[in-house]
Design an enzyme around this catalytic site. Structure first.
Site, PDB file in Angstrom:
ATOM      1  CE  LYS A 208     -22.518   7.928  51.142  1.00  0.00           C
ATOM      2  NZ  LYS A 208     -21.214   8.934  50.680  1.00  0.00           N
ATOM      3  CG  ASP A 278     -22.730  11.884  51.863  1.00  0.00           C
ATOM      4  OD1 ASP A 278     -23.047  10.909  52.506  1.00  0.00           O
ATOM      5  OD2 ASP A 278     -22.288  11.644  50.765  1.00  0.00           O
ATOM      6  NE  ARG A 282     -18.893  15.577  59.000  1.00  0.00           N
ATOM      7  CZ  ARG A 282     -17.263  16.052  57.908  1.00  0.00           C
ATOM      8  NH1 ARG A 282     -17.224  16.987  58.337  1.00  0.00           N
ATOM      9  NH2 ARG A 282     -17.342  15.311  56.941  1.00  0.00           N
TER      10      ARG A 282
END
Length: 431
Positions: A208, A278, A282
């Site tokens: 990020k 990233d 999940r």
């Protein structure tokens, strides 16, 4: 020396014209008056409280008529902020309302405080133990739990959680907690709650930029939310068995971190190709959902700060709701309305489940380039790990968990939104 409390009162009369047309806040030598319209009064109170705090007033006393559980809570929601101490002398309330306010202050503030903690102070194991401490405090002997961490996760084939967390020096952790007030070890499990507990998300090798990473201490907001919801429900008299699964890890960059192109093989037989590190939430939730499905509960609810696309759609103002079960989704939305909390349902259809193509595995952990409904495909990914996903499953993408900057109704940081809605939902079916 204790400062003298500033008095805060409510009025249904408009403010004097000198305060401006339709002013919601006025002041005199006694203190502040919040002027309430015929509708949206709670929002007016919250925004007025924010203005009062913004003036550096840290000790207030709620006086006069109109203060009840909901108006008092709206004031606290706006008045509270993560830095410095604030003292409120509450207006007299009926015993039941006073007890309810105390519970909200205890549990929802725990959620907000936990989410606001720096990642340095809250690693995966600390998150799990904080959750245990809160739930044991309200649930007593009805609480039992198991913490599995590090290499034991790999040995027990919690492949998503171990893979995501192995790049950090702080071990990944799975908390499996059982609230069983029946005392019967064979009692059926009514509901399972699953929370994403990424205590810091660098993005891994799909790194990020700093502008998106600086708030990633809050990426465990889903775990905090479900913990708080269960605690509040227990404290309010929950009588049915509920299991909680917190999937806790750091997502870091190191020589041992997982890589793009890796393939994960889950216990339910699903294989997943990693094409974005990233999209790690999940991957860890999948392990929790497999465990939850094995309990064959009536309900499975997972909460996660899962996607930026949900926040693009709804801002920080609503939690995004996804489900294949229309009736269950409507129950959640009804509960949210009863608790004055903002939820909004976004699309989830059967075709979203096929929008995760991989050349090397059954699933990709991100949608194909032709499919831009990122929040919906993330929910669809999770559905592959819920054995009965078409009925009794809700996914909440927690867009309203955390605010990077202050706005007119909220201070910077965690909001605690959603705790009351989920607790109310659990209690609505409690015997």
């Amino acid at each position: 020396m204790t400062s003298e409390a500033m008095q805060i009162s409510l009025s249904t009369q408009p403010a004097d014209a000198r305060w401006g047309e339709k002013a919601s806040l006025s002041a005199n030598e006694q203190g502040f008056t919040i002027h309430l319209p015929e509708t949206a009064a709670l929002g007016i109170i919250q925004r007025a409280a924010r203005k009062i705090d913004g003036q550096g007033i840290k000790h207030v006393k709620l006086v006069g008529e109109g203060w009840d559980l909901e108006t008092s809570w709206a004031f606290w929601q706006g008045y509270r902020a993560p830095k410095g101490k604030r003292t409120v002398e509450w207006a007299p309330l009926e015993e039941a309302q006073c007890k309810a306010l105390d519970l909200r202050l205890k549990v929802v503030d725990w959620v907000r405080d936990t989410i606001n903690l720096p990642a340095e102070d809250l690693g995966p194991e600390q998150l799990a133990t904080r959750a245990v401490d809160l739930l044991h405090d309200v649930g007593g002997n009805a609480i039992s739990y198991r913490i599995t961490k590090g290499e034991d996760l790999r040995d027990q084939n919690y492949i998503g959680l171990h893979t995501v967390g192995r790049g950090s020096e702080r071990q990944p952790v799975l908390l499996a907690l059982d609230f069983n007030p029946t005392g019967n070890p064979d009692a059926p499990v009514f509901a399972c709650l699953v929370g994403k507990g990424i205590t810091f998300d660098s993005g891994g090798y799909s790194l990020k930029p700093s502008g998106f990473m600086d708030s990633m201490k809050s990426d465990m907001g889903g775990a905090a939310l479900v913990t708080g919801a269960l605690a509040l429900a227990i404290a309010q008299g929950l009588t049915r068995r509920v299991k909680l699964y917190l999937c806790c890890a750091d997502n870091m960059v190191s020589g041992n971190a997982f890589r793009l192109g890796d393939i994960l093989r889950y216990r339910n037989g699903k294989t997943v190709e990693v094409m974005n590190t990233d999209a790690e939430g999940r991957l860890v939730l999948a392990d929790g959902l497999i465990d939850a499905s094995a309990q064959a509960p009536q309900w499975i609810i997972d909460c996660a700060t899962l996607t930026g696309t949900a926040k693009t759609a709804l801002g920080n103002d609503y939690h995004a709701l996804f489900s294949f079960d229309d009736a269950f989704a409507e129950r959640l939305l009804t509960s949210a309305k009863q608790e004055n909390e903002p939820f909004w349902r976004l699309p989830l259809e059967a075709f979203h489940r096929s929008q995760l193509p991989s050349s090397f595995a059954e699933l990709n952990n991100v949608a194909g380039a032709a499919h831009s409904a990122g929040a919906s495909t993330a929910a669809a990914f999770l559905s592959h790990f819920v054995s009965s996903y078409q009925k009794g499953w809700l996914h909440i993408d927690c867009s309203a968990t955390y605010r990077k900057g202050a706005v007119e109704q909220w201070a910077t940081g965690a909001t605690g939104l959603g705790v009351r809605t989920l607790a109310n939902l659990l209690l609505s079916e409690s015997e």
